[in-house]
Each structure stands twice: as C-alpha cells, then as structure tokens.
Scaffold this motif. Sequence first.
Motif, PDB file in Angstrom:
ATOM      1  N   GLY A 136      -3.169  12.077  -1.308  1.00  0.00           N
ATOM      2  CA  GLY A 136      -3.574  11.350  -0.114  1.00  0.00           C
ATOM      3  C   GLY A 136      -4.384  10.100  -0.396  1.00  0.00           C
ATOM      4  O   GLY A 136      -4.709   9.352   0.524  1.00  0.00           O
ATOM      5  N   LYS A 137      -4.697   9.828  -1.644  1.00  0.00           N
ATOM      6  CA  LYS A 137      -5.479   8.654  -2.016  1.00  0.00           C
ATOM      7  C   LYS A 137      -4.609   7.402  -1.924  1.00  0.00           C
ATOM      8  O   LYS A 137      -3.486   7.384  -2.412  1.00  0.00           O
ATOM      9  N   ALA A 138      -5.144   6.349  -1.289  1.00  0.00           N
ATOM     10  CA  ALA A 138      -4.404   5.100  -1.124  1.00  0.00           C
ATOM     11  C   ALA A 138      -4.463   4.255  -2.388  1.00  0.00           C
ATOM     12  O   ALA A 138      -5.472   4.236  -3.094  1.00  0.00           O
ATOM     13  N   VAL A 139      -3.358   3.538  -2.662  1.00  0.00           N
ATOM     14  CA  VAL A 139      -3.271   2.584  -3.761  1.00  0.00           C
ATOM     15  C   VAL A 139      -2.676   1.306  -3.192  1.00  0.00           C
ATOM     16  O   VAL A 139      -1.640   1.339  -2.529  1.00  0.00           O
ATOM     17  N   CYS A 140      -3.334   0.181  -3.425  1.00  0.00           N
ATOM     18  CA  CYS A 140      -2.841  -1.101  -2.932  1.00  0.00           C
ATOM     19  C   CYS A 140      -2.669  -2.045  -4.116  1.00  0.00           C
ATOM     20  O   CYS A 140      -3.581  -2.204  -4.929  1.00  0.00           O
ATOM     21  N   THR A 166       0.851  -1.189   0.000  1.00  0.00           N
ATOM     22  CA  THR A 166       0.000   0.000   0.000  1.00  0.00           C
ATOM     23  C   THR A 166       0.882   1.232   0.000  1.00  0.00           C
ATOM     24  O   THR A 166       1.867   1.308   0.727  1.00  0.00           O
ATOM     25  N   ARG A 167       0.531   2.201  -0.845  1.00  0.00           N
ATOM     26  CA  ARG A 167       1.232   3.494  -0.881  1.00  0.00           C
ATOM     27  C   ARG A 167       0.184   4.578  -1.050  1.00  0.00           C
ATOM     28  O   ARG A 167      -0.984   4.293  -1.310  1.00  0.00           O
ATOM     29  N   PHE A 168       0.598   5.802  -0.906  1.00  0.00           N
ATOM     30  CA  PHE A 168      -0.335   6.915  -0.991  1.00  0.00           C
ATOM     31  C   PHE A 168       0.116   7.890  -2.063  1.00  0.00           C
ATOM     32  O   PHE A 168       1.297   8.218  -2.162  1.00  0.00           O
ATOM     33  N   LEU A 169      -0.827   8.335  -2.863  1.00  0.00           N
ATOM     34  CA  LEU A 169      -0.558   9.318  -3.908  1.00  0.00           C
ATOM     35  C   LEU A 169      -0.396  10.697  -3.275  1.00  0.00           C
ATOM     36  O   LEU A 169      -0.773  10.899  -2.116  1.00  0.00           O
ATOM     37  N   PRO A 170       0.158  11.666  -4.010  1.00  0.00           N
ATOM     38  CA  PRO A 170       0.341  13.010  -3.447  1.00  0.00           C
ATOM     39  C   PRO A 170      -0.958  13.637  -2.925  1.00  0.00           C
ATOM     40  O   PRO A 170      -0.926  14.424  -1.976  1.00  0.00           O
TER      41      PRO A 170
END
Length: 153
Positions: free
Chosen positions: A25-29, A19-23
């Motif tokens: 603040g939206k999460a991407v898994c 899981t990481r977060f875009l600039p």
Amino acid sequence: MASVNKVIIVGNLGRDPETRFLPDGKAVCNFSVATTDTWKDKASGDKKEATEWHRVSAFGRLAEICGEYLKKGSQVYIEGKLRTRKWQDKEGQDRYSTEIVANEMQMLGGRGGAGGGAGASRDRPAAAASSEERAPRPEPAGVAENFDDDIPF
C-alpha cells in the motif's frame, strides 16, 4: 570516517509524475527533473547552456503529494540522496540506473508563472512536503524572559 550522500536540485519537471502503489500500500512516485547550466563561452563570447536530466523517486506520503500536485513544467526544489540500482536487460547485460531518492520537495513558481502547476503565489507560501514529520524546534530557555532587562535604554 563519516560520509555524506545529499543532493539538492532546483529544476523543472520534464513530464507528469507517475504514481503507483506497492503491494503493502506504500505509494511510489517517479518523475524527471531538468536542470540547466548557462555560461558565456570565453573563446566566442556566445551564451552556452547544458541541460542535465535527473530521475527522482519519492515514497510514502511525499510520493502521494508529488503525484497530486506536480505537473509537467512545474518548478521544484528537491532534496534527497543518490541511489544506484543494478538490473539486467533482455539480453542479460548488467545495467545501472542512478536516481535521486527524495526526502523533501518544495513547489516553486507561481500559478500563472513559468513553474506551472499548483505552486506558490505571492499571497500564499509555497507548499512543502517531507517524507519525515518535522518536530517543532524548542525555543531557547530564558531568552525571551530576560530580553526586556537587557535593553540599555
């Protein structure tokens, strides 16, 4: 003419989700799911199997839930759509990557079962998540109100 882009798979995670977060603040898994097809070979009578690996991406709240609850080996139901992305490698060659963009995920299997992870137990229903909030379904008007009058005895 209308078209449909829908994928449904049931399989097991090959590794822990990332899981990481875009600039913004939206999460991407991102995670991979293995599905296995088994059949009996007509010529030899032997049992054969083939495993297919699927890349899965989830966004927003669904991504946060996937990252928190899914683990390597977890059995999951994934519903989403196919998306192919084009990118260039270090040598400048065009490469393509096809993945499933999940819009719904349901954890399967038990806590001590083959599914591993935090799935459902017999006492508790499976946890489900969707990228969109589901609106409650309205009850058909008048069905329950007149039900007693229609019973023939």
